[in-house]
Design a protein around this motif. Sequence first.
Motif, PDB file in Angstrom:
ATOM      1  N   SER A  82      31.388  57.760  39.614  1.00 53.06           N
ATOM      2  CA  SER A  82      31.867  58.606  40.715  1.00 53.06           C
ATOM      3  C   SER A  82      30.892  58.579  41.881  1.00 53.06           C
ATOM      4  O   SER A  82      31.304  58.500  43.039  1.00 53.06           O
ATOM      5  N   PHE A  83      29.611  58.651  41.573  1.00 53.13           N
ATOM      6  CA  PHE A  83      28.598  58.621  42.622  1.00 53.13           C
ATOM      7  C   PHE A  83      28.684  57.327  43.417  1.00 53.13           C
ATOM      8  O   PHE A  83      28.681  57.343  44.648  1.00 53.13           O
ATOM      9  N   LEU A  84      28.782  56.202  42.721  1.00 55.22           N
ATOM     10  CA  LEU A  84      28.829  54.908  43.407  1.00 55.22           C
ATOM     11  C   LEU A  84      30.123  54.739  44.206  1.00 55.22           C
ATOM     12  O   LEU A  84      30.107  54.189  45.310  1.00 55.22           O
ATOM     13  N   ILE A  85      31.229  55.228  43.664  1.00 55.81           N
ATOM     14  CA  ILE A  85      32.503  55.132  44.376  1.00 55.81           C
ATOM     15  C   ILE A  85      32.473  55.993  45.643  1.00 55.81           C
ATOM     16  O   ILE A  85      32.878  55.547  46.726  1.00 55.81           O
ATOM     17  N   ILE A  86      31.966  57.202  45.527  1.00 55.60           N
ATOM     18  CA  ILE A  86      31.871  58.081  46.701  1.00 55.60           C
ATOM     19  C   ILE A  86      30.909  57.502  47.726  1.00 55.60           C
ATOM     20  O   ILE A  86      31.146  57.570  48.939  1.00 55.60           O
ATOM     21  N   LEU A  87      29.827  56.908  47.261  1.00 57.14           N
ATOM     22  CA  LEU A  87      28.877  56.267  48.175  1.00 57.14           C
ATOM     23  C   LEU A  87      29.556  55.132  48.941  1.00 57.14           C
ATOM     24  O   LEU A  87      29.412  55.016  50.158  1.00 57.14           O
ATOM     25  N   ALA A  88      30.326  54.304  48.227  1.00 55.26           N
ATOM     26  CA  ALA A  88      31.040  53.202  48.885  1.00 55.26           C
ATOM     27  C   ALA A  88      32.075  53.735  49.875  1.00 55.26           C
ATOM     28  O   ALA A  88      32.207  53.204  50.986  1.00 55.26           O
ATOM     29  N   ILE A  89      32.782  54.787  49.495  1.00 56.59           N
ATOM     30  CA  ILE A  89      33.773  55.375  50.398  1.00 56.59           C
ATOM     31  C   ILE A  89      33.087  55.924  51.647  1.00 56.59           C
ATOM     32  O   ILE A  89      33.563  55.739  52.768  1.00 56.59           O
ATOM     33  N   HIS A  97      35.680  53.272  58.943  1.00 57.13           N
ATOM     34  CA  HIS A  97      36.569  52.143  59.240  1.00 57.13           C
ATOM     35  C   HIS A  97      38.005  52.398  58.783  1.00 57.13           C
ATOM     36  O   HIS A  97      38.933  51.791  59.320  1.00 57.13           O
ATOM     37  N   VAL A  98      38.187  53.248  57.784  1.00 56.22           N
ATOM     38  CA  VAL A  98      39.521  53.436  57.216  1.00 56.22           C
ATOM     39  C   VAL A  98      39.998  54.884  57.315  1.00 56.22           C
ATOM     40  O   VAL A  98      40.956  55.261  56.657  1.00 56.22           O
ATOM     41  N   ARG A  99      39.362  55.683  58.117  1.00 60.04           N
ATOM     42  CA  ARG A  99      39.633  57.112  58.183  1.00 60.04           C
ATOM     43  C   ARG A  99      41.103  57.416  58.439  1.00 60.04           C
ATOM     44  O   ARG A  99      41.695  58.275  57.798  1.00 60.04           O
ATOM     45  N   ASP A 100      41.726  56.732  59.350  1.00 58.08           N
ATOM     46  CA  ASP A 100      43.101  57.044  59.724  1.00 58.08           C
ATOM     47  C   ASP A 100      44.106  56.011  59.215  1.00 58.08           C
ATOM     48  O   ASP A 100      45.191  55.876  59.768  1.00 58.08           O
TER      49      ASP A 100
END
Length: 180
Positions: free
Chosen positions: A85-92, A98-101
């Motif tokens: 979860s930590f690594l996924i949230i870090l990547a997000i 770049h992908v906010r909208d």
Amino acid sequence: MYWTLFLTFVKIGTFTIGGGYAMLPLIQREVVDHGWMTKEDFIDIFAVTQSLPGIFAVNISIFVGYKLRKNLGALCCALGTILPSFLIILAIALFFTHVRDNEWIEKAFKGLRPAVVALIAVPCLTTARSIKLSYKQLVIPIGVALLIWLGGVSPAWIILAAIAGGLIYGLKIKNSKLIK
């Protein structure tokens, strides 16, 4: 054994979306199917971890790890649960600007919601069956869920009402035992 525990909980942490209760069926399947503990032991740990503060999935992984391999087992299971979860949230977080909208990402998250609800409902139903709850005993939890969902009642008020009800009921039982 430590490496097996760590990798098992990494797998659970990686492939579960929706938080601790969504992880519950995976944790139960892995732990019980590996023969690491009985279903009854798992249900007992599940009950205890619900009453503890903190992240449910981490709490249950710590209990499982400690039961199997004491402190180092608890550490391996906790890290295995937290790291994905930590690594996924870090990547997000790194790519969020770049992908906010992006409407496809928004649609993907909306599509995941029913799956998360199902992943939470399944362990609730299997736990209710395994402890042999009757339909009468399900009236209060279902009523509370409907009050929160449809009535917009804050869970804090329901918790306060449950505390008051428990105190009144407990005092009534205590007084009735004193009278006898």
